[in-house]
Design an enzyme around this catalytic site. Structure first.
Site, PDB file in Angstrom:
ATOM      1  N   LYS A  11       0.842  -1.205   0.000  1.00 17.39           N
ATOM      2  CA  LYS A  11       0.000   0.000   0.000  1.00 17.39           C
ATOM      3  C   LYS A  11       0.873   1.250   0.000  1.00 17.39           C
ATOM      4  O   LYS A  11       2.027   1.232   0.441  1.00 17.39           O
ATOM      5  CB  LYS A  11      -0.961   0.023   1.199  1.00 17.39           C
ATOM      6  N   ASP A 138      -2.423  -1.499  10.468  1.00 17.40           N
ATOM      7  CA  ASP A 138      -2.655  -1.453   9.021  1.00 17.40           C
ATOM      8  C   ASP A 138      -3.311  -2.732   8.490  1.00 17.40           C
ATOM      9  O   ASP A 138      -3.690  -2.784   7.316  1.00 17.40           O
ATOM     10  CB  ASP A 138      -1.324  -1.263   8.263  1.00 17.40           C
TER      11      ASP A 138
HETATM   12  O1  C5P Z   1      -0.255  -1.201  15.239  1.00 15.89           O
HETATM   13  P1  C5P Z   1       1.179  -1.450  14.988  1.00 15.89           P
HETATM   14  O2  C5P Z   1       1.716  -2.598  15.797  1.00 15.89           O
HETATM   15  O3  C5P Z   1       1.510  -1.581  13.540  1.00 15.89           O
HETATM   16  O4  C5P Z   1       1.943  -0.155  15.481  1.00 15.89           O
HETATM   17  C1  C5P Z   1       3.340  -0.119  15.689  1.00 15.89           C
HETATM   18  C2  C5P Z   1       3.666   1.073  16.565  1.00 15.89           C
HETATM   19  O5  C5P Z   1       3.387   2.292  15.854  1.00 15.89           O
HETATM   20  C3  C5P Z   1       2.826   1.177  17.826  1.00 15.89           C
HETATM   21  O6  C5P Z   1       3.432   0.463  18.867  1.00 15.89           O
HETATM   22  C4  C5P Z   1       2.834   2.664  18.103  1.00 15.89           C
HETATM   23  O7  C5P Z   1       4.055   3.045  18.683  1.00 15.89           O
HETATM   24  C5  C5P Z   1       2.820   3.255  16.711  1.00 15.89           C
HETATM   25  N1  C5P Z   1       1.449   3.591  16.234  1.00 15.89           N
HETATM   26  C6  C5P Z   1       0.793   4.696  16.759  1.00 15.89           C
HETATM   27  N2  C5P Z   1      -0.455   5.027  16.302  1.00 15.89           N
HETATM   28  C7  C5P Z   1      -1.043   4.319  15.309  1.00 15.89           C
HETATM   29  C8  C5P Z   1      -0.386   3.205  14.739  1.00 15.89           C
HETATM   30  C9  C5P Z   1       0.856   2.866  15.224  1.00 15.89           C
HETATM   31  O8  C5P Z   1       1.316   5.379  17.657  1.00 15.89           O
HETATM   32  N3  C5P Z   1      -2.243   4.687  14.860  1.00 15.89           N
END
Ligand code: C5P
Length: 286
Positions: A11, A138
């Site tokens: 993406k 995502d």
């Molecule tokens: O959700 P995911 O594990 O992909 O996110 C990785 C990191 O990115 C989270 O631990 C957080 O620090 C940050 N994040 C965030 N806000 C979001 C998505 C991700 O702060 N909406």
């Protein structure tokens, strides 16, 4: 059915805005996502071993439960109330890693779609997305892909009219970005500019490719360390000089991409960037 081959598309972010930090530590987002043809290929086979095995063609990627594809399988079984079963997941990676293109999330979403088929569970995309959000922010978008507005953590999705078909040239510079580190930094950065998300949605409704391309923007560009920001800017400048209708960075970067309405110009840009370094791809929107 015992085995399946599935594609996991990359993406891009046509826009990315961070609205603010939430009490749960995540950030509220407002971003327009777009799938491209560039994809990983996953072979998913049910086995009698009772083990969950992941292998990839890239030696540095985890082949254990740290791999998002394996996490997706574990979350799937958890949601079905089953113990984990024998499954072999073989991933042929094409999407650059740690690039802001949701490669790992897309692999996870592909595993959920495949298990839904293999086990004849008949879950809806929305139900798969609810399982996927426990793997990563995502993953819900990656379950269906296409052109969509993503809000909340990224899991609140509104389908948008598809981006008019175009060529995409993208370049992932040599360095990688830590997503949590960049999210932590964005809280203290004074943002110079915000994307015109509503304007991009209006342009999509009018099927105005130029109107979309000219408005693309990602606030994380302002949070990159100086040397990395200047490398991303250099790539964007080459893309624009070669005739891109617009150029931006995807996700937390560092991949920069440009949209082209001419295949010949896109090929020229691909050639010029290939001489400069990094991983360069020519692809199309899905
Ligand atoms: O959700 P995911 O594990 O992909 O996110 C990785 C990191 O990115 C989270 O631990 C957080 O620090 C940050 N994040 C965030 N806000 C979001 C998505 C991700 O702060 N909406």
């Amino acid at each position: 059915m015992a085995a399946m081959r599935v594609e996991a598309n990359a993406k891009l972010n046509l826009t990315l805005d961070v609205l603010g930090r939430r009490p749960d530590g995540y950030h509220d987002m407002r971003m327009i996502m777009q799938s491209v043809e560039l994809a990983d290929l996953l072979d998913i086979t049910r086995s009698g071993s009772g083990e969950l095995r992941v292998s990839t063609n890239l030696h540095f990627l985890p082949n254990n439960a740290k791999n998002l594809a394996a996490q997706a399988a574990l979350r799937w079984w958890e949601a079905q109330g089953n113990a984990s079963q024998g499954l072999d997941i073989t991933i042929d990676k094409h999407i650059p890693v740690c690039a802001g293109m949701a490669g790992g999330s897309s692999d996870a979403a592909a595993v959920l779609r495949a298990l839904n088929e293999l086990e004849g569970a008949g879950l809806s995309p929305a139900q798969l997305a609810r399982i996927g959000e426990r793997v990563g922010s995502d993953v819900p978008y990656c379950v269906t892909g296409g052109t969509a507005l993503a809000e909340g953590r990224g899991e609140v999705l509104t389908p948008l009219p598809p981006l008019p078909p175009c060529w995409v040239v993208l370049c992932k510079p040599e360095f990688s970005i830590s997503t949590p580190a960049l999210f932590a930094k964005i809280d203290s950065v004074k943002l110079r500019c915000r994307p015109d998300t509503q304007g991009v949605i209006a342009a999509l409704e009018e099927q105005d490719l130029v109107g979309v391309a000219r408005r693309m923007y990602n606030v994380f560009e302002d949070a990159l360390p100086e040397r990395q920001r200047s490398r991303v800017n250099d790539i964007k400048n080459v893309l624009i000089q070669c005739g891109a209708l617009g150029a931006s960075m995807s996700g937390t970067g560092p991949t920069a991409f440009g949209l082209f309405d001419s295949e010949a110009l896109a090929r020229e840009a691909q050639e010029r960037l290939t001489g400069v370094g990094g991983e360069v791809f020519l692809t199309r929107t899905v």
